[in-house]
Design a protein around this motif. Structure first.
Motif, PDB file in Angstrom:
ATOM      1  N   GLU A  34      -2.279  -0.349   8.508  1.00 13.74           N
ATOM      2  CA  GLU A  34      -3.157  -1.076   7.591  1.00 13.74           C
ATOM      3  C   GLU A  34      -4.606  -1.071   8.084  1.00 13.74           C
ATOM      4  N   ARG A  35      -4.792  -1.097   9.390  1.00 10.94           N
ATOM      5  CA  ARG A  35      -6.154  -1.116   9.945  1.00 10.94           C
ATOM      6  C   ARG A  35      -6.798   0.271   9.966  1.00 10.94           C
ATOM      7  N   HIS A  36      -5.981   1.299  10.133  1.00 10.38           N
ATOM      8  CA  HIS A  36      -6.544   2.635  10.343  1.00 10.38           C
ATOM      9  C   HIS A  36      -6.495   3.545   9.122  1.00 10.38           C
ATOM     10  N   VAL A  37      -5.584   3.293   8.200  1.00 12.80           N
ATOM     11  CA  VAL A  37      -5.546   4.099   6.969  1.00 12.80           C
ATOM     12  C   VAL A  37      -6.308   3.320   5.899  1.00 12.80           C
ATOM     13  N   SER A 102       4.079   7.158   6.177  1.00 16.53           N
ATOM     14  CA  SER A 102       2.695   6.663   6.133  1.00 16.53           C
ATOM     15  C   SER A 102       1.882   7.135   7.330  1.00 16.53           C
ATOM     16  N   THR A 103       2.549   7.399   8.436  1.00 16.44           N
ATOM     17  CA  THR A 103       1.858   7.869   9.642  1.00 16.44           C
ATOM     18  C   THR A 103       1.486   9.338   9.535  1.00 16.44           C
ATOM     19  N   VAL A 104       2.434  10.168   9.126  1.00 16.93           N
ATOM     20  CA  VAL A 104       2.190  11.618   9.073  1.00 16.93           C
ATOM     21  C   VAL A 104       1.544  12.050   7.759  1.00 16.93           C
ATOM     22  N   PHE A 105       1.638  11.197   6.736  1.00 16.97           N
ATOM     23  CA  PHE A 105       1.085  11.527   5.424  1.00 16.97           C
ATOM     24  C   PHE A 105       0.377  10.280   4.874  1.00 16.97           C
ATOM     25  N   PRO A 106      -0.821   9.959   5.401  1.00 16.55           N
ATOM     26  CA  PRO A 106      -1.547   8.762   4.944  1.00 16.55           C
ATOM     27  C   PRO A 106      -1.704   8.784   3.426  1.00 16.55           C
ATOM     28  N   ASN A 107      -1.346   7.703   2.779  1.00 22.13           N
ATOM     29  CA  ASN A 107      -1.363   7.700   1.317  1.00 22.13           C
ATOM     30  C   ASN A 107      -1.879   6.379   0.772  1.00 22.13           C
ATOM     31  N   GLY A 108      -2.245   6.412  -0.506  1.00 24.50           N
ATOM     32  CA  GLY A 108      -2.746   5.216  -1.167  1.00 24.50           C
ATOM     33  C   GLY A 108      -2.914   5.483  -2.655  1.00 24.50           C
ATOM     34  N   GLN A 109      -3.477   4.517  -3.362  1.00 22.76           N
ATOM     35  CA  GLN A 109      -3.714   4.693  -4.797  1.00 22.76           C
ATOM     36  C   GLN A 109      -5.009   3.995  -5.194  1.00 22.76           C
ATOM     37  N   ASP A 110      -5.551   4.406  -6.326  1.00 25.32           N
ATOM     38  CA  ASP A 110      -6.809   3.845  -6.830  1.00 25.32           C
ATOM     39  C   ASP A 110      -6.614   3.288  -8.235  1.00 25.32           C
ATOM     40  N   LEU A 111      -5.556   2.533  -8.420  1.00 26.79           N
ATOM     41  CA  LEU A 111      -5.194   2.024  -9.744  1.00 26.79           C
ATOM     42  C   LEU A 111      -5.704   0.611 -10.019  1.00 26.79           C
ATOM     43  N   ARG A 112      -6.078  -0.106  -9.011  1.00 29.93           N
ATOM     44  CA  ARG A 112      -6.444  -1.513  -9.199  1.00 29.93           C
ATOM     45  C   ARG A 112      -7.681  -1.656 -10.091  1.00 29.93           C
ATOM     46  N   TYR A 130      -4.711  -8.841  -3.596  1.00 28.88           N
ATOM     47  CA  TYR A 130      -5.502  -7.642  -3.341  1.00 28.88           C
ATOM     48  C   TYR A 130      -6.270  -7.744  -2.027  1.00 28.88           C
ATOM     49  N   ARG A 131      -6.773  -8.940  -1.724  1.00 26.53           N
ATOM     50  CA  ARG A 131      -7.518  -9.114  -0.475  1.00 26.53           C
ATOM     51  C   ARG A 131      -6.590  -9.038   0.737  1.00 26.53           C
ATOM     52  N   ALA A 132      -5.375  -9.546   0.579  1.00 25.28           N
ATOM     53  CA  ALA A 132      -4.431  -9.588   1.702  1.00 25.28           C
ATOM     54  C   ALA A 132      -3.725  -8.261   1.926  1.00 25.28           C
ATOM     55  N   ASP A 133      -3.531  -7.500   0.847  1.00 20.82           N
ATOM     56  CA  ASP A 133      -2.768  -6.261   0.923  1.00 20.82           C
ATOM     57  C   ASP A 133      -3.633  -5.098   0.449  1.00 20.82           C
ATOM     58  N   THR A 134      -3.820  -4.112   1.307  1.00 18.91           N
ATOM     59  CA  THR A 134      -4.666  -2.980   0.939  1.00 18.91           C
ATOM     60  C   THR A 134      -3.946  -2.083  -0.069  1.00 18.91           C
ATOM     61  N   CYS A 135      -4.685  -1.141  -0.634  1.00 21.67           N
ATOM     62  CA  CYS A 135      -4.102  -0.210  -1.607  1.00 21.67           C
ATOM     63  C   CYS A 135      -3.618   1.063  -0.927  1.00 21.67           C
ATOM     64  N   THR A 181       5.517  -4.234  -9.584  1.00 20.58           N
ATOM     65  CA  THR A 181       4.748  -3.348  -8.701  1.00 20.58           C
ATOM     66  C   THR A 181       3.835  -2.429  -9.503  1.00 20.58           C
ATOM     67  N   MET A 182       4.268  -2.061 -10.715  1.00 17.37           N
ATOM     68  CA  MET A 182       3.466  -1.157 -11.545  1.00 17.37           C
ATOM     69  C   MET A 182       2.488  -1.903 -12.434  1.00 17.37           C
ATOM     70  N   PHE A 183       2.915  -3.035 -13.009  1.00 24.01           N
ATOM     71  CA  PHE A 183       2.033  -3.788 -13.900  1.00 24.01           C
ATOM     72  C   PHE A 183       0.923  -4.521 -13.143  1.00 24.01           C
ATOM     73  N   LEU A 184       1.113  -4.748 -11.853  1.00 24.67           N
ATOM     74  CA  LEU A 184       0.050  -5.341 -11.041  1.00 24.67           C
ATOM     75  C   LEU A 184      -0.826  -4.277 -10.388  1.00 24.67           C
ATOM     76  N   LYS A 185      -0.481  -3.001 -10.631  1.00 20.05           N
ATOM     77  CA  LYS A 185      -1.223  -1.867 -10.074  1.00 20.05           C
ATOM     78  C   LYS A 185      -1.166  -1.843  -8.541  1.00 20.05           C
ATOM     79  N   GLN A 186      -0.029  -2.314  -8.033  1.00 20.30           N
ATOM     80  CA  GLN A 186       0.208  -2.247  -6.598  1.00 20.30           C
ATOM     81  C   GLN A 186       0.824  -0.903  -6.203  1.00 20.30           C
ATOM     82  N   HIS A 187       1.562  -0.322  -7.129  1.00 19.81           N
ATOM     83  CA  HIS A 187       2.233   0.945  -6.859  1.00 19.81           C
ATOM     84  C   HIS A 187       2.205   1.830  -8.087  1.00 19.81           C
TER      85      HIS A 187
END
Length: 228
Positions: A34-37, A102-112, A130-135, A181-187
């Motif tokens: 969470e800190r590095h990706v 997540s370590t070998v394939f850093p991933n995320g989304q830009d849906l928020r 959103y503040r507590a959990d990164t995307c 998870t999808m309707f909140l744009k978390q995943h």
């Protein structure tokens, strides 16, 4: 002396609590990610995700996930130790796979959403989330995977299958959590599919593999019963 005896008895009775030591592996690893990706990551999303509207009311089942998972673990911990070991093996293996991915394939989304169409208490709760959990570190979705894990554990429990309301409530809540998870744009949909695939694969190793052994033992015992 009597108190010491009772304490020793409880230690023996609940010795399977050692399994929870996994948290000492999971949390430091997850917090490191969470800190590095944070910026350089592979975006996991599709065009279909853009068609799913944001709905802040799904924050309720999304947050209920924490109690949902805790309740499942507590039930099996106290009522069904073999079931507890299977549930822990299933979930903790999946969570470890998630950490490795997540370590070998850093991933995320830009849906928020950058701007919310409404302003209410549920939107405020989403802002806190959103503040507590990164995307980042989203594939596969652990919210989805662990919810499926509870459903499988309940379905595989001979005792819980006797209670249709418990089973039905479990499946409905799990379904709402997955939608959340999808309707909140978390995943993204891909995160959900990835979690489903991982659940199917691990089911074969944790639950189905043991079922395959049962007919073997039954065949060995059947001749003895017939001779009687």
């Amino acid at each position: 002396m009597e108190r010491k005896g009772r304490f020793a008895e409880r230690i023996r009775k609940y010795k399977h609590a050692w399994v929870f030591l996994y948290i000492l592996v999971y949390m430091p690893w997850f917090l490191f990610l969470e800190r590095h990706v944070t910026t350089h990551y592979h975006v996991i999303q599709t065009k279909l995700d853009e068609w799913i509207p944001f709905n802040e009311f799904f924050i309720i089942p999304y947050l209920m996930w924490f109690a949902f998972i805790a309740a499942a673990f507590l039930y099996f911990f106290f009522k069904d130790v073999p079931g507890f070991y299977k549930l822990a093996k299933f979930m903790f293996t999946g969570m470890t796979v998630f950490l490795i991915v997540s370590t070998v394939f850093p991933n995320g989304q830009d849906l928020r959403p950058a701007v919310f169409a409404r302003d209410n208490i549920f939107v405020d709760m989403v802002r806190v989330l959103y503040r507590a959990d990164t995307c980042t570190n989203v594939f596969p979705s652990l919210h989805v995977f662990n919810s499926l894990g509870v459903c499988i554990a309940v379905q595989e429990s001979a005792e819980l299958r006797k209670h249709p309301c418990v089973c039905g409530g479990t499946y409905i809540l799990a379904g709402l959590i997955i939608l959340a998870t999808m309707f909140l744009k978390q995943h993204s949909i891909l995160d959900v599919i990835g979690a489903g695939v991982m659940a199917c694969v691990l089911y074969q190793f944790v639950y189905a593999a043991e079922k395959k052994k049962e007919p073997h033992y039954a065949k060995q015992k059947r001749p003895l019963l017939q001779n009687k």
